[in-house]
Write a protein that holds these residues in place. Structure first.
Motif, PDB file in Angstrom:
ATOM      1  N   VAL A   1      38.338  51.038 -55.737  1.00 23.74           N
ATOM      2  CA  VAL A   1      39.596  51.659 -55.295  1.00 23.74           C
ATOM      3  C   VAL A   1      39.912  51.321 -53.836  1.00 23.74           C
ATOM      4  CG1 VAL A   1      40.842  53.838 -55.131  1.00 23.74           C
ATOM      5  CG2 VAL A   1      39.055  53.562 -56.826  1.00 23.74           C
TER       6      VAL A   1
ATOM      7  N   ASP B   1      36.234  57.215 -54.628  1.00 25.34           N
ATOM      8  CA  ASP B   1      36.002  57.573 -56.029  1.00 25.34           C
ATOM      9  C   ASP B   1      34.640  58.233 -56.227  1.00 25.34           C
ATOM     10  OD1 ASP B   1      34.492  55.407 -55.449  1.00 25.34           O
ATOM     11  OD2 ASP B   1      35.302  54.101 -57.019  1.00 25.34           O
TER      12      ASP B   1
ATOM     13  N   GLN C   1      39.952  56.319 -63.554  1.00 25.27           N
ATOM     14  CA  GLN C   1      39.116  56.266 -62.351  1.00 25.27           C
ATOM     15  C   GLN C   1      39.101  57.622 -61.665  1.00 25.27           C
ATOM     16  OE1 GLN C   1      40.811  52.917 -60.319  1.00 25.27           O
ATOM     17  NE2 GLN C   1      39.123  51.594 -60.894  1.00 25.27           N
ATOM     18  N   LYS C   2      40.298  58.230 -61.567  1.00 22.72           N
ATOM     19  CA  LYS C   2      40.385  59.533 -60.914  1.00 22.72           C
ATOM     20  C   LYS C   2      39.567  60.550 -61.678  1.00 22.72           C
ATOM     21  CE  LYS C   2      44.717  59.288 -58.423  1.00 22.72           C
ATOM     22  NZ  LYS C   2      46.154  59.384 -58.627  1.00 22.72           N
TER      23      LYS C   2
ATOM     24  N   ALA D   1      35.986  60.152 -61.113  1.00 21.24           N
ATOM     25  CA  ALA D   1      35.642  60.574 -59.761  1.00 21.24           C
ATOM     26  C   ALA D   1      35.559  62.094 -59.690  1.00 21.24           C
ATOM     27  CB  ALA D   1      36.690  60.058 -58.774  1.00 21.24           C
TER      28      ALA D   1
END
Ligand SMILES: [Zn+2]
Length: 277
Positions: free
Chosen positions: A4, A106, A262-263, A266
């Motif tokens: 990221v 992340d 991805q979020k 994370a």
């Protein structure tokens, strides 16, 4: 594409280069980085993601950031990098930059640059140079491109998986290329139609001749030489307005999905970490 933070920094680096004077989608643009206010605007547009505080901008830092921009531009215009000259410029930027391991935005551990000082220009230089270094050592510098649009010298960073990005976001470079390619095809079709009997005869005598013939004649639409941008557009750009829109929509949906994933991971990671405490 990478992580990221690296992706984000590469986008910010391309944006920095694009503050230079030049043609943007066939429109001349002025230098957007001549005052401290403009530098602050550039930084504010990227805060808080980039951790480049606008409060650090002053006249001295502006000059150093302009110098950074010029060096990044030199590296970009040399891409794909196959010689040492642009690498030397990159190494100048990396001078005094350290390395430490820290959690990225992340939540994953990664090598993070330690700038030569806390000055804004040094902080920016450290992150930009480190991000470009990723491209160099992974042989991915071909992702640093210039827009294929006619009358456009905006730089782009291609973070797509299949390296398919050809156009900038400044104007309508993709559409203009599409229209040009479409017109070229139409013209080629008209030529075939008007010279159909000759084309037929020529095709009957030797097809090989057609493939090898370097001259541009009216015999066949094959011999109409498209420009590099048209070729690229013909390969990459769908052939109707709706198909263009559909492709863009698909690309955006895919990117958004990836970002969400991805979020999510994370967040999950953070939750797990909290739970452990
Ligand atoms: Zn463009």
């Amino acid at each position: 594409m990478f992580d990221v933070d690296t992706d984000r920094t590469l986008v910010a680096a391309a944006d920095l280069v694009n503050t230079s004077a030049g043609l943007r989608s066939a429109t001349p643009g002025l230098d957007q980085l001549t005052t401290v206010t403009q530098l602050k605007e550039y930084l504010s547009a990227r805060a808080p993601d980039m951790r480049w505080p606008p409060s650090g901008a002053d006249r001295a830092q502006l000059e150093k950031v302009q110098d950074l921009r010029e060096k990044v531009q030199r590296i970009w215009s040399a891409a794909p990098i196959e010689s040492d000259a642009p690498v030397r410029v990159l190494n100048e930027l990396l001078h005094g930059v350290g390395l430490r391991v820290a959690r990225g935005s992340d939540g994953d551990y990664r090598a993070e640059p330690v700038p030569a000082s806390k000055d804004l220009a040094d902080v920016m230089t450290a992150s930009v140079a480190t991000a470009i270094q990723h491209l160099v050592v992974r042989d991915e510098t071909a992702r640093m491109r210039t827009c294929k649009g006619e009358g456009c010298d905006a730089v782009i960073i291609d973070l797509t998986r299949n390296r398919s990005r050809l156009f900038c976001d400044f104007g309508n470079c993709a559409n203009r290329a599409h229209v040009r390619a479409y017109r070229a095809r139409q013209a080629a079709q008209r030529r075939t139609f008007s010279s159909a009997p000759e084309a037929h005869v020529a095709a009957g005598t030797s097809t090989r001749h057609h493939m090898d013939a370097p001259t541009d004649t009216l015999e066949s639409p094959r011999l109409v030489k498209p420009s590099a941008a048209e070729k690229a557009a013909q390969i990459e750009v769908p052939t109707s307005q709706s198909a263009v829109a559909a492709k863009e929509f698909r690309d955006r949906m895919r990117d958004e999905l990836m970002e969400k994933r991805q979020k999510k991971s994370a967040k999950k990671l953070k939750k797990e970490k909290k739970a452990k405490k």
